[in-house]
Scaffold this active site. Structure first.
Site, PDB file in Angstrom:
ATOM      1  N   ASP A 224       0.910  -1.315   0.024  1.00 35.85           N
ATOM      2  CA  ASP A 224      -0.072   0.100  -0.012  1.00 35.85           C
ATOM      3  C   ASP A 224       0.930   1.199   0.005  1.00 35.85           C
ATOM      4  OD1 ASP A 224      -2.712   1.111   0.316  1.00 35.85           O
ATOM      5  OD2 ASP A 224      -1.546   2.273   2.215  1.00 35.85           O
TER       6      ASP A 224
ATOM      7  N   ASP B 234      -3.216   1.747   6.664  1.00 33.85           N
ATOM      8  CA  ASP B 234      -2.433   1.227   5.637  1.00 33.85           C
ATOM      9  C   ASP B 234      -1.988  -0.403   5.666  1.00 33.85           C
ATOM     10  OD1 ASP B 234      -2.372   3.785   4.940  1.00 33.85           O
ATOM     11  OD2 ASP B 234      -0.593   4.360   6.163  1.00 33.85           O
TER      12      ASP B 234
ATOM     13  N   GLU C 139      -1.606  -1.757  -5.649  1.00 32.53           N
ATOM     14  CA  GLU C 139      -2.938  -1.144  -6.240  1.00 32.53           C
ATOM     15  C   GLU C 139      -2.387  -0.504  -7.718  1.00 32.53           C
ATOM     16  OE1 GLU C 139      -6.425   1.916  -4.648  1.00 32.53           O
ATOM     17  OE2 GLU C 139      -4.672   1.552  -3.383  1.00 32.53           O
TER      18      GLU C 139
END
Length: 417
Positions: free
Chosen positions: A191, A356, A275
């Site tokens: 992340d 996170d 991501e």
């Protein structure tokens, strides 16, 4: 796979003059050919082919008084400039038809001698690597190269680049075989953030170095000095180079740090999932400076090519997967949360999550699921990818209207009145 290897080059005064002439000639050929195609498009004429452009703006242009100096540089430089223009048009047409991954490409633009980056591209007919370590470039001479590491194979092409700071680089394209690392059992989800650059699913947190923020005070001082100089003066040119060199230092430090972090992550994990961030869109928000300082896009590209090189798995999770809203323990979706909320408790199971770290764990789970689905699809269809992408078609010329020959003759008349 093909990789680029960049090395610093130190040309002498005569070689710098020859390179400047080569940059200018390549730029003129690019602009002349681009203008001819734009005029043909505006007049409704068919698309001008590369062979017609080569004859009009390279072969015949050298015989005119106005473009005679094109013969002072290697013909490979001029032909490669035309090929680069063709590649730019292909990318543009493919973007229009959704046949190219990534954000859309705009049409090719005219080049200027005031651009911060100047470059020429050469194939193997125009450069030679000497036994003494020097690089011979046609009609430029033997260039001194700082070999920071040996080339793994013979290069297939070379690009000579001059950046805004006045530095010269030789960029070689080399075809290499994947060099697999020993397999490990670890897999990780990542992340990305601004305060903390990356949080891994195993709990590791990597702080953001903020290279631009740390150099901001010195950059502001140099920018003020530049603004005080008179336009067109030598002092302004010197101040501009000082500022460009400081920006280059910031970029070099960031790039070096990205390489070290990406290599460490790829070496320690068999699979890496991240991501798929909309970095281009985030770069237009109020957080633009911090987003560009972090350099997420460059870091993800490094992870992707290093994973392919070393036999690791790399996957991107869809940007609309609610990794920050779901509980990694029970899967309950707890809704969106403002950015200042860094920890939260799941309303369903009562688990306390670091925002996170929870997102990184969910990214890992989503990446594994996507990889499993892709493997199942490949087994059913006999392919290696979940779904093939469509190929981009070629553009056809417009029927009727002004002919291509008349467009080229009009340009030729300007060169030879």
């Amino acid at each position: 796979m093909r990789l680029r290897y960049n090395y610093r080059v130190y040309p002498d005064a005569d070689q710098r003059l020859a390179l400047a002439q080569a940059f200018g000639c390549a730029r003129v050929v690019w602009n002349d050919c681009l203008r001819a195609r734009k005029d043909a498009h505006a007049a409704g004429a068919p698309y001008v082919s590369s062979s017609e452009l080569s004859k009009a703006f390279i072969t015949r242009a050298k015989q005119t008084e106005e473009r005679r100096w094109l013969g002072d540089v290697s013909a490979v430089v001029l032909q490669q400039s035309l090929r680069d223009l063709d590649a730019a048009f292909r990318n543009f047409f493919a973007s229009l038809k959704d046949g190219r991954k990534g954000r859309r490409h705009g049409p090719p633009r005219f080049k200027s001698k005031k651009d911060s980056r100047q470059g020429i591209r050469l194939n193997t007919n125009a450069f030679v690597l000497r036994d003494d370590g020097r690089l011979y470039v046609a009609k430029v001479g033997d260039l001194k190269v700082r070999w920071s590491r040996p080339l793994p194979a013979a290069p297939t092409s070379l690009t000579i680049i001059k950046d805004a700071a006045g530095r010269y680089f030789a960029s070689f394209v080399v075809a290499v075989q994947p060099d697999g690392l020993p397999e490990v059992n670890a897999e990780v989800g990542i992340d990305l953030g601004l305060t903390t650059f990356a949080v891994l699913s195993d709990g590791t947190k990597i702080s953001s170095p903020r290279f631009l923020r740390r150099a901001e005070k010195k950059l502001k001082k140099l920018q003020r000095e530049l603004s005080r100089k008179a336009d067109g003066s030598n002092n302004r040119a010197k101040a501009r180079v000082k500022l460009a060199r400081q920006h280059a230092k910031v970029a070099d430090r960031r790039r070096d740090w990205h390489h070290k972090m990406s290599t460490r992550i790829i070496r320690d994990n068999q699979a890496v999932y991240v991501e798929d961030l909309a970095v281009h869109a985030l770069g237009r928000t109020r957080l633009a400076k911090s987003v560009h300082d972090a350099g997420w896009g460059a870091f993800l590209r490094m992870l992707e090519y290093k994973a392919a090189k070393h036999g690791r798995n790399f996957g991107r999770v869809g940007r609309f997967v609610p990794t920050s809203q779901m509980c990694s323990t029970c899967g309950h979706r707890d809704g969106p949360k403002p950015l200042h909320v860094r920890a939260w408790t799941c309303a369903a199971c009562g688990s306390l999550h670091d925002r996170d770290e929870n997102a990184a764990i969910n990214t890992l789970a989503a990446g594994r699921a996507d990889r499993s689905n892709a493997s199942w699809s490949a087994g059913r269809t006999g392919t290696r990818v979940p779904a093939p992408r469509g190929e981009a078609g070629s553009r056809t010329g417009r029927p009727g209207g002004t002919s291509t020959v008349s467009i080229l003759d009009r340009h030729a008349s300007k060169l030879c009145p």
